[in-house]
Design an enzyme around this catalytic site. Structure first.
Site, PDB file in Angstrom:
ATOM      1  N   ASN A 160      -2.301  -7.693  -3.563  1.00 20.55           N
ATOM      2  CA  ASN A 160      -2.328  -7.714  -2.100  1.00 20.55           C
ATOM      3  C   ASN A 160      -2.098  -6.302  -1.586  1.00 20.55           C
ATOM      4  O   ASN A 160      -1.454  -5.482  -2.249  1.00 20.55           O
ATOM      5  CB  ASN A 160      -1.210  -8.618  -1.566  1.00 20.55           C
ATOM      6  CG  ASN A 160      -1.221  -8.737  -0.047  1.00 20.55           C
ATOM      7  OD1 ASN A 160      -2.289  -8.840   0.573  1.00 20.55           O
ATOM      8  ND2 ASN A 160      -0.052  -8.722   0.567  1.00 20.55           N
TER       9      ASN A 160
ATOM     10  N   SER B  67       1.384  -0.557   1.115  1.00 21.44           N
ATOM     11  CA  SER B  67       1.757  -0.807  -0.285  1.00 21.44           C
ATOM     12  C   SER B  67       0.749  -1.761  -0.915  1.00 21.44           C
ATOM     13  O   SER B  67       0.352  -2.750  -0.296  1.00 21.44           O
ATOM     14  CB  SER B  67       3.127  -1.498  -0.369  1.00 21.44           C
ATOM     15  OG  SER B  67       4.102  -0.826   0.383  1.00 21.44           O
TER      16      SER B  67
HETATM   17  C1  GAR Z   1      -5.030  -4.255   6.519  1.00 20.51           C
HETATM   18  O1  GAR Z   1      -4.392  -3.248   7.259  1.00 20.51           O
HETATM   19  C2  GAR Z   1      -4.049  -4.929   5.575  1.00 20.51           C
HETATM   20  O2  GAR Z   1      -3.054  -4.068   5.119  1.00 20.51           O
HETATM   21  C3  GAR Z   1      -3.468  -5.999   6.456  1.00 20.51           C
HETATM   22  O3  GAR Z   1      -4.539  -6.455   7.229  1.00 20.51           O
HETATM   23  C4  GAR Z   1      -5.464  -5.401   7.432  1.00 20.51           C
HETATM   24  C5  GAR Z   1      -6.843  -5.922   7.080  1.00 20.51           C
HETATM   25  O4  GAR Z   1      -7.821  -5.003   7.411  1.00 20.51           O
HETATM   26  N1  GAR Z   1      -2.899  -7.042   5.675  1.00 20.51           N
HETATM   27  C6  GAR Z   1      -1.841  -7.745   6.045  1.00 20.51           C
HETATM   28  O5  GAR Z   1      -1.281  -7.603   7.104  1.00 20.51           O
HETATM   29  C7  GAR Z   1      -1.407  -8.790   5.033  1.00 20.51           C
HETATM   30  N2  GAR Z   1      -0.118  -9.295   5.361  1.00 20.51           N
HETATM   31  P1  GAR Z   1      -9.320  -5.184   6.883  1.00 20.51           P
HETATM   32  O6  GAR Z   1      -9.736  -6.633   7.185  1.00 20.51           O
HETATM   33  O7  GAR Z   1     -10.106  -4.218   7.692  1.00 20.51           O
HETATM   34  O8  GAR Z   1      -9.338  -4.904   5.418  1.00 20.51           O
END
Ligand code: GAR
Length: 215
Positions: free
Chosen positions: A110, A139
């Site tokens: 993740n 992370s």
């Molecule tokens: C990312 O910033 C990721 O770190 C976060 O969602 C975003 C997805 O962006 N994930 C979380 O918050 C998980 N708890 P993306 O759809 O453009 O890859």
């Protein structure tokens, strides 16, 4: 060496991390293949990215299932139909059942937008601003039953500026995510990265709590 690890990517939204993974594979810098992309939200733009890349994409809408357990069972079946060796959560905004996590433990990663163990859960960017933090980041970690609590593989830091909004800070963090996630996934695909006894190991060396190269 191309191990061609089969990867299933789970998304809920924009899919910029998915795109970064696909781009890295395209240029030959990631030894894996994305065999399917699954979203729990039909509106997720990441599904369009998968379509454009010619990758099988599925929407498994959680609203169609009576319980979290039923949803996770269906999701597991779909993933396993693709013989996934690695499950990559890339902005998949769902809490997973323990049974689901245990099924993929050691082969599910993740990316979380904070310097874990700080700010598990949601609204991480605003929480970092509200706390007056001078640095923030993202992370990559192995997924274990504890929410956002699995062993960290790599972290990347960014500065927090005084007048930052949450969305400005999010963009700065996401720029880092697009480099760090493909890097960690590639380590896994090259059999260099494993989880053992709730710890992450890279090339046989146990990683620190903040993962590899936290600066
Ligand atoms: C990312 O910033 C990721 O770190 C976060 O969602 C975003 C997805 O962006 N994930 C979380 O918050 C998980 N708890 P993306 O759809 O453009 O890859």
């Amino acid at each position: 060496m191309n191990t061609n690890t089969s990867i299933v990517v789970l998304i809920s939204g924009n899919g910029s991390n998915l795109q970064a993974i696909l781009d890295r594979i395209d240029i030959g810098n990631l030894d894996g293949q994305v065999v399917a992309v699954i979203s729990n939200d039909p509106q997720a733009y990441g599904l369009e990215r998968a379509r454009l890349a010619g990758i099988k994409e599925y929407c498994l809408d959680h609203r169609d299932y009576p319980s979290r357990e039923d949803y996770d069972r269906a999701l597991m079946k779909l993933i396993d139909n693709h013989d996934a060796e690695l499950v990559v959560l890339a902005g998949f905004m769902r809490i997973l059942t323990e049974g689901f996590v245990q099924h993929y433990v050691g082969r599910m990663l993740n990316i979380h937008p904070s310097l874990l163990p700080k700010y598990k859960g949601l609204n991480t960017h605003q929480r970092a601003i509200d706390a007056g933090d001078k640095e923030h980041g993202a992370s990559v970690h192995f997924v274990t039953p504890e929410l956002d609590g699995g062993p960290v593989i790599v972290q990347s830091k960014v500065p927090v500026f005084e007048d930052d909004t949450a969305s400005e800070l999010a963009s700065r963090v996401q720029e880092q995510e697009r480099d760090m996630y493909p890097l960690a996934i590639n380590w896994f695909c090259q059999n260099r990265l494993i989880m053992d006894n709730n710890k992450a190991f890279l090339d046989g060396v146990m990683l620190e709590e903040s993962g590899y190269a936290s600066d």
